[in-house]
Design an enzyme around this catalytic site. Structure first.
Site, PDB file in Angstrom:
ATOM      1  N   SER A 127       0.843  -0.841  -0.419  1.00 48.64           N
ATOM      2  CA  SER A 127       0.200  -0.565   0.004  1.00 48.64           C
ATOM      3  C   SER A 127       0.513   1.298  -0.058  1.00 48.64           C
ATOM      4  O   SER A 127       1.762   0.914   0.827  1.00 48.64           O
ATOM      5  CB  SER A 127      -0.606  -0.382   1.231  1.00 48.64           C
ATOM      6  OG  SER A 127      -1.648   1.333   1.424  1.00 48.64           O
ATOM      7  N   ASP A 128       0.096   2.719  -0.579  1.00 50.86           N
ATOM      8  CA  ASP A 128       1.331   3.356  -0.635  1.00 50.86           C
ATOM      9  C   ASP A 128       0.314   4.769  -0.748  1.00 50.86           C
ATOM     10  O   ASP A 128      -0.855   4.196  -0.978  1.00 50.86           O
ATOM     11  CB  ASP A 128       1.989   3.617  -2.183  1.00 50.86           C
ATOM     12  CG  ASP A 128       3.220   4.598  -1.631  1.00 50.86           C
ATOM     13  OD1 ASP A 128       3.999   4.996  -1.211  1.00 50.86           O
ATOM     14  OD2 ASP A 128       2.992   5.820  -2.227  1.00 50.86           O
TER      15      ASP A 128
END
Length: 192
Positions: A68-69
């Site tokens: 995730s970012d």
């Protein structure tokens, strides 16, 4: 069931994933998070979510890897993790009275077959017209140096916000759990 690995050492993402009551490991992805020339904020977040999952995949064969970012932005300005009080104050001064978009990308990589699922959730956060004194007091009290946009909406930072609009409140904190649940079910993971 395959092992579940969170490709992150973020305490925020770890706490969010713990809500699902599934066993998982964490692993540091060691990915350069710099934007590429001409890359949009949304493209950056989506590219990095996949890159983070791939960065730890070889260490966890037979696993499902969560990457995730998040990129916070307004127009052409990006707001990363400030790291210092001075930069946090500067970010909050630049964001006051404005809408900031937090684009949180998610990837679930299945190392059993190399396939992956991706999704992204955008959250609009409208900051109140904050005074310099309010910003200073907030930064001193909460020290939000490791949060994109310098505000912890899950804590005292909520007092800085006029409104939030998005499909998953968890996405703003760093991990879109609604999308993740859908992905895990598609990958054959029983959550309940």
């Amino acid at each position: 069931m395959p092992s579940l690995v969170l490709a992150s050492t973020s305490t925020y993402r770890k706490q969010l994933l713990e809500r699902l009551e599934l066993a998982f490991l964490t692993d540091r992805p060691d990915v350069d998070e710099s934007e590429l020339p001409g890359e949009t904020p949304t493209a950056t977040a989506e590219r990095l979510a996949l890159a983070k999952a791939r960065a730890v995949a070889n260490r966890h064969p037979g696993s499902l890897i969560i990457g995730s970012d998040q990129v916070a932005y307004s127009d052409m300005q990006r707001f990363g993790k400030p790291g210092t009080a001075e930069r946090a104050i500067g970010q909050l001064q630049a964001m006051r009275g404005k809408s900031i978009f937090f684009h949180t990308a998610l990837c679930l990589l299945d190392t059993r077959n190399g396939t992956y699922q991706q999704d992204a959730v955008s959250t609009e956060v409208r900051f109140r017209a904050l005074s310099d004194a309010e910003i200073q007091r907030y930064v001193e009290r909460e020290q939000p140096f490791d949060c994109a946009g310098s505000a912890k909406a899950e804590a005292l930072g909520i007092s800085l916000i006029e409104y939030m609009r998005g499909d998953d409140p968890n996405a703003l904190i760093g991990l879109p759990l609604i999308s993740l649940c859908n992905m895990l079910r598609t990958a054959g993971v029983e959550i309940l």
